[in-house]
Write a protein that holds these residues in place. Structure first.
Motif, PDB file in Angstrom:
ATOM      1  N   VAL A   1     -32.133  56.001  17.825  1.00 29.79           N
ATOM      2  CA  VAL A   1     -33.054  54.874  17.687  1.00 29.79           C
ATOM      3  C   VAL A   1     -33.593  54.757  16.268  1.00 29.79           C
ATOM      4  CG1 VAL A   1     -35.295  53.966  18.425  1.00 29.79           C
ATOM      5  CG2 VAL A   1     -33.730  54.958  20.108  1.00 29.79           C
ATOM      6  N   ASN A   2     -33.884  55.895  15.633  1.00 35.64           N
ATOM      7  CA  ASN A   2     -34.653  55.871  14.391  1.00 35.64           C
ATOM      8  C   ASN A   2     -33.851  56.102  13.107  1.00 35.64           C
ATOM      9  OD1 ASN A   2     -37.669  55.745  15.291  1.00 35.64           O
ATOM     10  ND2 ASN A   2     -36.738  57.282  16.641  1.00 35.64           N
ATOM     11  N   ILE A   3     -32.645  56.689  13.209  1.00 31.18           N
ATOM     12  CA  ILE A   3     -31.823  56.928  12.022  1.00 31.18           C
ATOM     13  C   ILE A   3     -30.468  56.250  12.210  1.00 31.18           C
ATOM     14  CG2 ILE A   3     -30.903  58.652  10.423  1.00 31.18           C
ATOM     15  CD1 ILE A   3     -33.830  58.856  10.533  1.00 31.18           C
ATOM     16  N   PRO A   4     -30.423  54.924  12.120  1.00 31.43           N
ATOM     17  CA  PRO A   4     -29.144  54.220  12.286  1.00 31.43           C
ATOM     18  C   PRO A   4     -28.295  54.317  11.028  1.00 31.43           C
ATOM     19  CG  PRO A   4     -30.882  52.659  11.777  1.00 31.43           C
ATOM     20  CD  PRO A   4     -31.553  54.003  11.893  1.00 31.43           C
ATOM     21  N   GLY A   5     -27.016  54.015  11.176  1.00 33.71           N
ATOM     22  CA  GLY A   5     -26.110  54.002  10.038  1.00 33.71           C
ATOM     23  C   GLY A   5     -26.104  52.648   9.337  1.00 33.71           C
ATOM     24  N   ALA A   6     -25.121  52.480   8.449  1.00 31.28           N
ATOM     25  CA  ALA A   6     -25.054  51.270   7.642  1.00 31.28           C
ATOM     26  C   ALA A   6     -24.645  50.049   8.451  1.00 31.28           C
ATOM     27  CB  ALA A   6     -24.075  51.484   6.475  1.00 31.28           C
ATOM     28  N   ARG A   7     -23.921  50.272   9.548  1.00 30.39           N
ATOM     29  CA  ARG A   7     -23.459  49.151  10.355  1.00 30.39           C
ATOM     30  C   ARG A   7     -23.820  49.373  11.818  1.00 30.39           C
ATOM     31  NH1 ARG A   7     -19.007  50.112   7.051  1.00 30.39           N
ATOM     32  NH2 ARG A   7     -17.839  51.103   8.752  1.00 30.39           N
TER      33      ARG A   7
ATOM     34  N   TYR B   1     -24.998  55.843  14.056  1.00 29.58           N
ATOM     35  CA  TYR B   1     -26.291  56.522  14.178  1.00 29.58           C
ATOM     36  C   TYR B   1     -26.087  58.030  14.037  1.00 29.58           C
ATOM     37  CZ  TYR B   1     -24.508  57.047  18.953  1.00 29.58           C
ATOM     38  OH  TYR B   1     -23.722  57.322  20.048  1.00 29.58           O
ATOM     39  N   MET B   2     -27.168  58.724  13.740  1.00 26.88           N
ATOM     40  CA  MET B   2     -27.094  60.170  13.553  1.00 26.88           C
ATOM     41  C   MET B   2     -26.959  60.869  14.891  1.00 26.88           C
ATOM     42  SD  MET B   2     -29.763  62.810  11.706  1.00 26.88           S
ATOM     43  CE  MET B   2     -29.352  62.323  10.035  1.00 26.88           C
TER      44      MET B   2
ATOM     45  N   MET C   1     -22.951  61.392  11.151  1.00 29.62           N
ATOM     46  CA  MET C   1     -23.224  59.985  11.424  1.00 29.62           C
ATOM     47  C   MET C   1     -22.077  59.437  12.269  1.00 29.62           C
ATOM     48  SD  MET C   1     -25.555  57.691  10.979  1.00 29.62           S
ATOM     49  CE  MET C   1     -26.514  58.295   9.578  1.00 29.62           C
ATOM     50  N   LYS C   2     -22.392  59.135  13.515  1.00 29.69           N
ATOM     51  CA  LYS C   2     -21.359  58.643  14.426  1.00 29.69           C
ATOM     52  C   LYS C   2     -20.811  57.312  13.927  1.00 29.69           C
ATOM     53  CE  LYS C   2     -20.468  57.975  19.363  1.00 29.69           C
ATOM     54  NZ  LYS C   2     -19.435  59.034  19.393  1.00 29.69           N
ATOM     55  N   GLY C   3     -19.483  57.231  13.814  1.00 25.75           N
ATOM     56  CA  GLY C   3     -18.851  56.023  13.318  1.00 25.75           C
ATOM     57  C   GLY C   3     -18.722  55.982  11.808  1.00 25.75           C
ATOM     58  N   ASP C   4     -19.124  57.068  11.123  1.00 22.11           N
ATOM     59  CA  ASP C   4     -19.037  57.124   9.661  1.00 22.11           C
ATOM     60  C   ASP C   4     -18.571  58.525   9.277  1.00 22.11           C
ATOM     61  OD1 ASP C   4     -19.224  56.445   7.020  1.00 22.11           O
ATOM     62  OD2 ASP C   4     -21.322  55.827   7.083  1.00 22.11           O
TER      63      ASP C   4
END
Length: 342
Positions: A238-244, A248-249, A277-280
């Motif tokens: 919820v609080n540490i999203p990624g660039a897209r 998220y963490m 970072m999931k997805g990164d």
């Protein structure tokens, strides 16, 4: 200077009679110590390192730092012989002196002294009547020796933070969580959420971060690895999203380790592991302290993590980790020395 007989992990040793400390000579004319954090100078006979006791000591001091994504040694080691231990080398901040003398010692032990030739400085003397007993002592107490030297450096970081720390973060933590914590002044960016606070440097490299959050206490699972990972992942999503969107963490649960400590009379779970970072392709190490605030029926988590791709992370993480030990609730006295029991 006042001796702290219970400094660091010494209070956890059941062989406390084998450990003693000596007085330093800090004064107005004391020199400033030399060297970088986590550098250790070992004073021993040159051929000591080729024998079993020397090899045992080297194995202990050459261990990897836990919880990092790549191999990094706990210390940068330097060596000298007693004849080479001159006025320049006596100023090094961390010194180990090996003394093997059957006429002086009846059993293996270590003793330490602070600020003998310079400040800040610790000189740890490993003493034994023979190298067989010295090797056995080092192998039995090697982990505590590493933690002792590590926390000596952390205490120095804590003292520096006591003189200069991020006042904005302290005020925000006080307002949101009813306590104080000292973070480096370089953490200039911040974000607040429901029961959540983040501060970071937002640097492209060597990025340092701090998060704190709390949630209602619902049972003993809070101080377990599974309970921590589940809650951490939900809070960070919820609080540490990624660039897209969709990034998220998250926590690498297979690389997460926990242990229980006693800090200021409360049980604290230390969690050490890796985040990604999931997805990164981002990731790095983290350390968290988790405890139950029974008066408020809540669980509180304070965590530091870094992002430093392609760079060494030991000093970054240890410098940030020192901040975790500065937490105190409103009304608690300050404690600038790490002093805990496992």
């Amino acid at each position: 200077m006042k001796r702290h007989l219970s400094m660091l992990l010494l209070c956890a040793w059941t062989v406390s009679l084998l450990v003693s400390c000596g007085k330093g000579r800090k004064g107005l004319l004391t020199s400033v110590s030399t060297g970088r954090p986590y550098e250790v100078l070992v004073v021993a006979e040159t051929n000591f390192w080729d024998r079993p006791a020397g090899k045992a000591l080297y194995r202990v001091l050459d261990t990897d730092v836990p919880g990092l994504p790549q191999s990094e040694r706990s210390f940068r080691l330097m060596r000298t012989s007693p004849d080479g231990f001159d006025a320049t080398l006596r100023l090094v901040r961390n010194i180990i002196v090996v003394e093997v003398d059957a006429a002086k010692y009846s059993q293996a032990a270590f003793r330490y002294a602070k600020d003998v030739y310079a400040s800040p400085q610790v000189i740890l003397t490993l003493q034994a009547p023979d190298e067989v007993s010295l090797a056995a002592f080092v192998e039995a107490h090697g982990a505590s020796l590493v933690r002792f030297l590590t926390q000596v450096e952390m205490n120095r970081s804590i003292r520096a933070l006591s003189e200069e720390h991020n006042m904005y973060v302290s005020a925000a933590v006080q307002r949101l969580f009813g306590g104080d914590i000292w973070l480096p002044a370089e953490l200039v960016a911040s974000k607040e959420g429901t029961g959540f606070f983040w501060a970071g440097t937002n640097a492209a490299t060597d990025d340092r971060n701090f998060v704190m959050y709390s949630y209602p206490y619902a049972g003993g699972e809070a101080l377990t690895k599974a309970g921590f990972v589940c809650k951490r992942d939900s809070v960070m999503k919820v609080n540490i999203p990624g660039a897209r969107p969709g990034m998220y963490m998250a926590t690498d649960s297979l690389m997460t380790d926990v242990r229980l400590l006693q800090l200021r009379g409360r049980q604290v779970m230390e969690v050490r592991g890796l985040w990604y970072m999931k997805g990164d392709f981002m990731g790095g190490p983290f350390v968290a302290h988790v405890w139950v605030d029974e008066a408020r029926r809540r669980v509180v988590v304070a965590e530091v993590f870094v992002y430093a791709p392609g760079r060494l992370k030991r000093d970054l993480m240890r410098g940030m980790e020192a901040s975790l030990y500065t937490w105190r609730l409103s009304g608690e006295t300050e404690n600038e020395i790490i002093n805990h029991k496992e």
